[in-house]
Design an enzyme around this catalytic site. Structure first.
Site, PDB file in Angstrom:
ATOM      1  N   GLU A  60       3.510   5.647   3.343  1.00 28.85           N
ATOM      2  CA  GLU A  60       3.399   5.937   4.781  1.00 28.85           C
ATOM      3  C   GLU A  60       3.981   4.789   5.611  1.00 28.85           C
ATOM      4  O   GLU A  60       4.598   5.012   6.652  1.00 28.85           O
ATOM      5  CB  GLU A  60       1.937   6.190   5.152  1.00 28.85           C
ATOM      6  CG  GLU A  60       1.383   7.509   4.614  1.00 28.85           C
ATOM      7  CD  GLU A  60       1.009   7.452   3.132  1.00 28.85           C
ATOM      8  OE1 GLU A  60       1.006   6.347   2.556  1.00 28.85           O
ATOM      9  OE2 GLU A  60       0.722   8.518   2.555  1.00 28.85           O
ATOM     10  N   HIS A 129      -9.999  13.393   3.079  1.00 32.27           N
ATOM     11  CA  HIS A 129      -9.199  14.493   3.636  1.00 32.27           C
ATOM     12  C   HIS A 129      -9.883  15.099   4.861  1.00 32.27           C
ATOM     13  O   HIS A 129      -9.709  16.271   5.151  1.00 32.27           O
ATOM     14  CB  HIS A 129      -8.980  15.598   2.599  1.00 32.27           C
ATOM     15  CG  HIS A 129      -8.368  15.137   1.323  1.00 32.27           C
ATOM     16  ND1 HIS A 129      -9.083  14.537   0.325  1.00 32.27           N
ATOM     17  CD2 HIS A 129      -7.080  15.174   0.898  1.00 32.27           C
ATOM     18  CE1 HIS A 129      -8.282  14.232  -0.684  1.00 32.27           C
ATOM     19  NE2 HIS A 129      -7.056  14.592  -0.360  1.00 32.27           N
TER      20      HIS A 129
END
Lengths: 337, 384
Positions: A60, A129
């Site tokens: 990322e 998540h």
């Protein structure tokens, strides 16, 4: 106008912008050939080519770092972070570089980047998540933060974000991807097709950043919400038969302060609802602003209904999630004072 | 460590597979020998005129550094960083690149700007944070930004420029542009994830970029071994990523030029990125806030086996009959005068201490393209 899910509306926004602006590119993990784990970029690589829509390595920080360079070149990169929970490695590039580039260079360089990331819980994703991390970014000067609550807004806001010359963090409540969710996990899920805000034009349109919407007008109490919590608050008002005015903030930064202040001055009562943890959450800023602007109109203390200050638990998801019952209780507390 | 001889390293064709360059990660490309002769395949065979321009840019960089360092000691600026001993890197690489190739540097490549003829007046005004500082007093001294010179805004966060350069190069490739990017990082910062990201993305997307590691032996007080420099060379980091690797005597203007030219031609012809370790020595303190006598031997710099880049290029030009010790001395004196003269003009636009500075109102500008309401109100609250 076709009925679109939020996934389809987001896909349409990106498709429209790839078509309109040759400088727009999108990349991220599984974004290219596969079309994204939530299918938001489905079909876009085939249509627009693998130099405009492509997979990224699992890094990322590398995605944001390269996006800053692409922005400096003159592209308008869209970066998909697969889950908001994975955005932390990218924060150095986002905070130290993208957010401050215009400032530190005296306006010579800027970072017209849109960072998309699914946020929030409700899908039994556990603590990696499910997070709502918006307050980390609203605290950073130089970033705009957006969270849509329905397909129409999602497309219009995403187009505005892509066209914006400043970096925008765009969180997509994943529990809303395929239907509105009112916070009752035991009831059958409802698709977007029956919802008025699934009426999404095929072509280009924008919903401007920095403008809230009144999701339900009312007089008894103001509820400030965004993302999934807009639908939860609507359900709470209906089930508890409270004439609440529910504000969908849509953009957290810059905030539409006028809509917030007008509503609280009218009702004299304020509930702030978000899924994220409470302490130093975005609700803390909202509470501070409401008392700064509306103190003499308030009839009762401001109430916060939020996720608890724990990591998002896997099995106790619905005890963690601020559902309609808790929001309704919050409204009553604000009304009773 | 063996002392590598000049002219000993073979020069592969620019189109060779990256693997064929990997043995070079454990050698050292040198062109100037101890007598000042240019030897071997990496000699870029520059004209005497170009060599003299390179020498002048390096000497101007040193004169500029010396004055600005003293300005900090006199309290006229808050902070300064010299590149003494490393001038051949900024200057030699800028000479070898095209003027519109994009540079993502660190704070120790001021020679890039000087070699691109960027006015030192502009650089000084940035250091003084004065009324002519285009960055409006927002940045520490030396963190320049010069879009017109294709020089990206410098950051104080080490390493973040590295993947940004790769992204810029990817964009250039996406657009079919001829321009390439180059970036620099200190050997200490190669431990940051940004270094790893940059090499991964450069490899995966075959980005037209040159990634330089300036190994000047010292990261403030940490020796290069703390970044893993004793286990493998920094050039060898390229091997696992399948990038071309070169290891270069960074105090040798001709070797720096020749290696950069090779990597630039390779990138421009779409043969991929090159990692270049520039092997050098940080002769000066890390910054004005640093005291190297506390952590390294005082004579270490004088004993650096690869000498001083300015002396070496000067000796080469003298050997060619294109320069003389007298001309060198004269130029040195001229540059000191020039820097002093420009410095006086810069000071006339204000210093950090005395001002004038930009209006305080500008503090609230450029956070966003358009100022949102909350910043407007904060500006009103400050009363400006």
């Amino acid at each position: 106008m076709p009925g679109m899910s939020m996934v389809q509306a987001l896909n349409s926004a990106i498709d429209v912008m790839l078509g309109r602006d040759p400088d727009v590119v999108i990349f991220g993990e599984d974004v290219g050939y596969y079309g994204g784990v939530f299918r938001v970029t489905e079909g876009l690589q085939k249509k627009h080519g693998d130099h405009r829509v492509f997979d990224a390595p699992i890094a990322e920080g590398g995605m944001l770092g390269t996006a800053v360079g692409m922005g400096a070149y003159g592209l308008r990169p869209i970066v998909e972070i697969q889950f908001a929970d994975y955005i932390y490695p990218a924060t150095d590039q986002l905070i130290s570089a993208a957010a401050r580039l215009r400032y530190r260079s005296g306006g010579e360089f800027w970072a017209p980047i849109t960072v998309r990331a699914p946020c929030g819980g409700g899908i039994f994703g556990g603590q990696t998540h499910s997070q709502s991390v918006e307050a980390i970014f609203t605290h950073v000067c130089g970033l705009k933060t957006v969270i849509p609550s329905n397909p129409y807004d999602a497309k219009g806001l995403l187009i505005s974000a892509i066209e914006d010359d400043d970096p925008v963090v765009f969180f997509e409540p994943k529990r809303l991807y395929n239907g509105p969710f009112d916070g009752h996990p035991d009831r059958p899920s409802v698709p977007w097709t029956q919802h008025p805000q699934s009426e999404v034009p095929d072509g280009y349109y924008t919903v401007p950043l920095g403008q809230a919407a009144v999701a339900r007008p009312g007089d008894a109490v103001t509820v400030l919400a965004y993302g999934t919590m807009v639908h939860v608050a609507l359900a709470a008002a209906e089930e508890a038969e409270i004439d609440a005015e529910i504000i969908d903030l849509r953009t957290l930064l810059p905030l539409d302060i006028d809509t917030v202040v007008d509503s609280v001055k009218k009702t004299g009562r304020c509930v702030i609802a978000h899924e994220a943890t409470r302490t130093c959450g975005y609700g803390a800023e909202l509470a501070a602003l409401v008392q700064e602007h509306c103190f003499y109109h308030l009839e009762a203390p401001i109430v916060r209904v939020t996720g608890w200050d724990t990591p998002y638990p896997h099995i106790f998801e619905w005890e963690y999630f601020p559902g309609p019952q808790r929001v309704a209780d919050g409204m009553r507390r604000a009304i009773e004072g | 460590m063996p002392r590598f001889a000049a002219g000993a390293v073979e020069r592969p064709d620019i189109a060779v597979p990256a693997q064929q360059t990997h043995p070079l990660a454990y050698q050292l490309i040198r062109v100037l020998d101890d007598e000042g002769a240019a030897v071997g395949a990496w000699d870029p065979k520059l004209s005497p005129e170009t060599l003299r321009r390179g020498l002048r840019a390096m000497m101007l960089t040193r004169a500029y550094d010396d004055r600005m360092f003293r300005q900090q000691r006199q309290g006229k600026i808050s902070f300064y960083m010299k590149c003494t001993g490393e001038e051949a890197i900024g200057v030699g690489q800028a000479f070898a690149l095209a003027p519109d190739d994009m540079l993502f540097a660190t704070y120790r490549q001021q020679g890039l700007l000087i070699a691109r003829d960027w006015p030192i007046l502009d650089m000084m005004c940035e250091c003084y944070s004065n009324s002519h500082d285009r960055l409006k007093g927002r940045q520490l001294p030396v963190l320049y930004s010069a879009r017109a010179a294709s020089f990206f805004s410098l950051a104080g966060n080490l390493g973040i420029q590295y993947p940004q350069a790769v992204g810029w190069a990817m964009a250039s490739a996406i657009k079919g542009d001829h321009r390439i990017a180059a970036s620099w990082i200190g050997e200490g910062s190669t431990a940051e994830p940004d270094f790893h990201h940059a090499l991964t993305f450069a490899s995966v997307y075959r980005a037209p970029v040159i990634l330089n590691v300036v190994n000047n032996q010292w990261a403030i007080s940490s020796h290069q071994e703390i970044a893993g420099g004793e286990a493998a060379t920094f050039a060898a980091r390229a091997i696992g990523f399948g990038l071309a690797s070169l290891r270069v005597d960074g105090n040798d203007f001709l070797a720096v030029y020749g290696a950069t030219q090779w990597a630039a031609e390779r990138a421009r012809a779409n043969h991929g990125a090159t990692l270049i370790e520039m092997f050098t020595y940080r002769a000066a303190p890390h910054s004005t806030s640093d005291d190297p006598t506390r952590y390294r031997p005082e004579n270490e710099g004088r004993n650096w086996p690869y000498g001083d880049p300015i002396e070496r290029l000067s000796r080469h030009l003298i050997r060619l009959g294109e320069w003389s010790p007298e001309r060198h001395k004269q130029l040195e004196a001229e540059l000191v005068d020039y820097v002093r003269e420009v410095g006086r003009e810069a000071e006339s636009y204000g210093t950090m201490q005395t001002g004038p500075h930009f209006s305080v109102r500008t503090m609230f500008e450029d956070v966003f393209k358009e100022m949102p309401w909350h910043l407007r109100r904060q500006r009103q609250e400050l009363g400006v």
